[in-house]
Design an enzyme around this catalytic site. Structure first.
Site, PDB file in Angstrom:
ATOM      1  CG  HIS A 118      -2.248  -0.425   1.152  1.00  0.00           C
ATOM      2  ND1 HIS A 118      -3.076  -0.510   2.237  1.00  0.00           N
ATOM      3  CD2 HIS A 118      -2.967  -0.829   0.094  1.00  0.00           C
ATOM      4  CE1 HIS A 118      -4.228  -0.972   1.854  1.00  0.00           C
ATOM      5  NE2 HIS A 118      -4.204  -1.178   0.561  1.00  0.00           N
ATOM      6  CG  HIS A 165     -11.386  -4.229  -3.688  1.00  0.00           C
ATOM      7  ND1 HIS A 165     -11.719  -2.894  -3.747  1.00  0.00           N
ATOM      8  CD2 HIS A 165     -10.282  -4.287  -2.882  1.00  0.00           C
ATOM      9  CE1 HIS A 165     -10.857  -2.192  -3.023  1.00  0.00           C
ATOM     10  NE2 HIS A 165      -9.975  -3.017  -2.496  1.00  0.00           N
ATOM     11  CD  GLU A 223      -6.219  -1.209  -2.533  1.00  0.00           C
ATOM     12  OE1 GLU A 223      -7.088  -1.649  -1.771  1.00  0.00           O
ATOM     13  OE2 GLU A 223      -5.263  -0.491  -2.149  1.00  0.00           O
ATOM     14  CG  ASP A 232      -4.443  -5.592  -3.413  1.00  0.00           C
ATOM     15  OD1 ASP A 232      -5.212  -4.753  -3.888  1.00  0.00           O
ATOM     16  OD2 ASP A 232      -4.514  -5.968  -2.221  1.00  0.00           O
ATOM     17  CG  HIS A 266     -10.517  -1.242   2.081  1.00  0.00           C
ATOM     18  ND1 HIS A 266      -9.368  -0.512   2.075  1.00  0.00           N
ATOM     19  CD2 HIS A 266     -10.374  -2.131   1.100  1.00  0.00           C
ATOM     20  CE1 HIS A 266      -8.540  -0.998   1.162  1.00  0.00           C
ATOM     21  NE2 HIS A 266      -9.128  -1.986   0.566  1.00  0.00           N
ATOM     22  CG  ASP A 286      -9.042  -5.960   0.560  1.00  0.00           C
ATOM     23  OD1 ASP A 286      -8.106  -6.736   0.336  1.00  0.00           O
ATOM     24  OD2 ASP A 286      -9.197  -4.893  -0.058  1.00  0.00           O
ATOM     25  CE1 TYR A 291      -5.436  -6.919   4.626  1.00  0.00           C
ATOM     26  CE2 TYR A 291      -7.635  -6.409   5.422  1.00  0.00           C
ATOM     27  CZ  TYR A 291      -6.745  -6.572   4.377  1.00  0.00           C
ATOM     28  OH  TYR A 291      -7.164  -6.366   3.088  1.00  0.00           O
ATOM     29  CG  HIS A 316      -5.004  -9.786   1.081  1.00  0.00           C
ATOM     30  ND1 HIS A 316      -4.045  -9.705   0.093  1.00  0.00           N
ATOM     31  CD2 HIS A 316      -5.725  -8.641   0.973  1.00  0.00           C
ATOM     32  CE1 HIS A 316      -4.191  -8.572  -0.570  1.00  0.00           C
ATOM     33  NE2 HIS A 316      -5.206  -7.905  -0.061  1.00  0.00           N
TER      34      HIS A 316
HETATM   35 FE1  FEO Z   1      -8.197  -3.226  -0.983  1.00  0.00          FE
HETATM   36 FE2  FEO Z   1      -6.291  -6.098  -0.911  1.00  0.00          FE
HETATM   37  O1  FEO Z   1      -6.981  -4.502  -1.621  1.00  0.00           O
END
Ligand code: FEO
Length: 395
Positions: A24, A80, A82, A84, A146, A165, A193, A226
C-alpha cells in the site's frame, strides 16, 4: 504449488507473495508477506472470483490451466478495484476474451479508470444472483469496506462467503486453511490488518455484519482475498471483527515516543514504570525502532495511549508527525491519550501532539507533562506519578 481444491469444484488459483515487506505505498509493513487469493468455480458456466496483483498474472493463469483452459472462463467476478486483486485482469482478459466482468457500478467505474479496456461488464447490486449451473452466486455490495466499490460474493449452495479484503490477513504460507496454521500468527495478522486498514470503518463493518446476520445465511467457509481461508471456525474471525468494530478495549496502555538525545526516552521509561506499578498492562515503543504498523496493531485493544516527543524547530520530530497523521486518519474511538516530551528553549512538540490527539477524536487526558532539556530526579518522579495517574483513567 498447484491449484488447490478448497471445496467441491472450487479451486484456489491465487499467488503467494513471500517477500513483499512493504504494501500500500509503504503504509503497511508485511513482515510475513501476503497472498492474493483468486478462486476458480467450475460448473456449467465457469467463474473466476477476483484475480491477483499484476506481476503474478502468469502464475495465476498457470494455476487456472491446471484445471481448465482459461479461454473457457465465462465470468470474472471483480469484488474490488484495488490493483492487488484486479492487476491480472488485462492478462486474463487477453485469453478469456468472452468472459464478462461482473461487478458493482462503482467497481466498473474504478476498473475503467485503471485499465481502459473495452470489456463487457454486467453491473450487479445487493441481492442479485448469477446461476452457474448447480452453483448460484449471490452478491452483496459492501461500500467502504473498504473502498466504495467493494462487494462480497456468496456461494449459496456451498455456503461460502468470498468477501475480498474483509477477514483477510497479510500472511504468506504454504498452507491455505485456518486449521493448518499457527493460531497466534493467524490472529496477529488478522488484528494487524484490521487495525491498520479498517479501524475508521468500524460502524460500517458492524452494520454489514448485522445485515448478513439478519439475512440468516449460513456461512460454512470464509474465503478472503488475502491470507488463509476460514473453514474450521469462520465464527472466530466474525466475532473478532465484532469486538474490534465495537471498539472493545482492555485496560492496557501503549507508550510511543520519538527522542532526539534520550531525554524524552527517560520520561517514557518512567511513565511506563508508573503504569506498570499501577497494575496495568503496558507496552513501550520507540517509534524509530519499531515499525509503525506493528505499533498500531498493539493499539487496537488498548484503552490508553501515551505519546511523547522531543521538540525540534518548535514542533515534534518528523517520524512522530507521520505517525500522528496516520492516527488522525484511523480515528480510533473510545480511547484516551496523553502527551509528554522534552524541549530545550522553546517547546512545541507537546502542543502539536495534543492537537493531533484532539483531531484524531481520541479523548485528551490533561495535563500533559514536559521537561526542559534533561529531566532531573524530581521531574522523573513526576513522570512516574503521571503514568500512575493515567493508569487510573484506563482501569
Ligand atoms: Fe483493498 Fe487487498 O486490496
Amino acid at each position: 504449488m498447484p491449484a488447490i481444491q478448497i471445496y467441491k469444484d472450487i479451486y484456489w488459483v491465487g499467488a503467494i507473495d513471500w517477500n513483499v515487506r512493504s504494501f500500500h505505498g509503504h503504509t503497511y509493513s508485511t513482515k510475513r508477506g501476503t497472498t492474493y487469493n483468486a478462486y476458480l468455480i467450475m460448473d456449467e458456466k465457469i467463474a473466476l472470483v477476483d484475480t491477483v496483483y499484476g506481476p503474478f498474472s502468469d502464475e495465476m493463469i498457470e494455476r487456472i490451466k491446471e484445471i481448465v483452459d482459461p479461454q473457457k472462463i465465462d465470468y470474472i467476478i471483480a469484488n474490488h478495484v484495488e490493483t492487488d486483486h484486479s492487476g491480472a485482469l488485462p492478462a486474463i482478459k487477453k485469453i478469456a476474451k468472452n468472459a464478462k466482468i461482473i461487478c458493482s457500478a462503482k467497481c466498473k467505474d474504478g476498473l475503467s479508470r485503471h485499465y481502459y479496456g473495452n470489456w463487457d461488464y454486467q453491473i450487479v447490486k445487493t441481492g442479485d444472483t448469477l446461476k452457474l449451473g448447480k452453483k448460484t452466486l449471490s452478491f452483496l455490495e459492501a461500500p467502504m469496506i473498504h473502498w466504495p466499490d467493494s462487494m462480497f460474493t456468496y456461494l449459496v449452495e456451498d455456503q461460502i462467503l468470498m468477501p475480498n479484503d474483509a477477514f483477510g490477513q497479510h500472511y504468506a504460507t504454504s498452507k491455505r486453511f485456518d486449521d493448518e496454521v499457527n493460531q497466534f500468527e493467524l490472529m496477529d495478522e488478522a488484528a494487524k490488518y484490521y487495525a491498520n486498514i479498517l479501524i475508521p470503518l468500524g460502524s460500517l463493518i458492524l452494520k454489514k455484519i448485522q445485515e448478513v446476520q439478519k439475512m440468516n445465511i449460513p456461512i460454512k467457509m470464509i474465503a478472503p482475498s488475502h491470507g488463509i481461508i476460514w473453514r474450521k471456525d469462520p465464527a472466530k474471525i466474525i466475532n473478532a471483527y465484532i469486538d474490534w468494530a465495537s471498539n472493545k478495549t482492555k485496560p492496557k496502555a501503549v507508550v510511543v515516543f520519538e527522542t532526539m538525545w534520550g531525554a524524552t526516552e527517560k520520561m517514557a521509561r518512567k511513565i511506563t514504570e508508573g503504569v506498570t506499578d499501577a497494575g496495568i498492562e503496558v507496552k513501550l515503543f520507540d517509534l524509530n525502532q519499531t515499525d509503525r504498523t506493528e505499533i498500531i496493531k498493539e493499539m487496537l485493544d488498548a484503552k490508553g495511549y501515551l505519546i511523547g516527543c522531543s521538540t525540534h524547530d518548535n514542533d515534534m520530530l518528523p517520524n512522530m508527525g507521520g505517525f500522528l497523521t496516520f492516527l488522525k486518519g484511523l480515528k480510533p474511538k473510545n480511547r484516551i491519550a496523553a502527551a509528554f516530551g522534552s524541549y530545550g528553549w522553546a517547546g512545541g512538540a507537546v502542543k502539536g501532539i495534543e492537537e493531533a490527539i484532539k483531531e484524531s477524536g481520541v479523548e485528551l487526558a490533561q495535563p500533559s507533562i514536559s521537561a526542559r532539556y534533561v529531566p532531573d530526579e524530581n521531574e522523573l518522579k513526576n513522570c512516574y506519578e503521571f503514568g500512575k495517574e493515567f493508569a487510573k483513567k484506563i482501569k
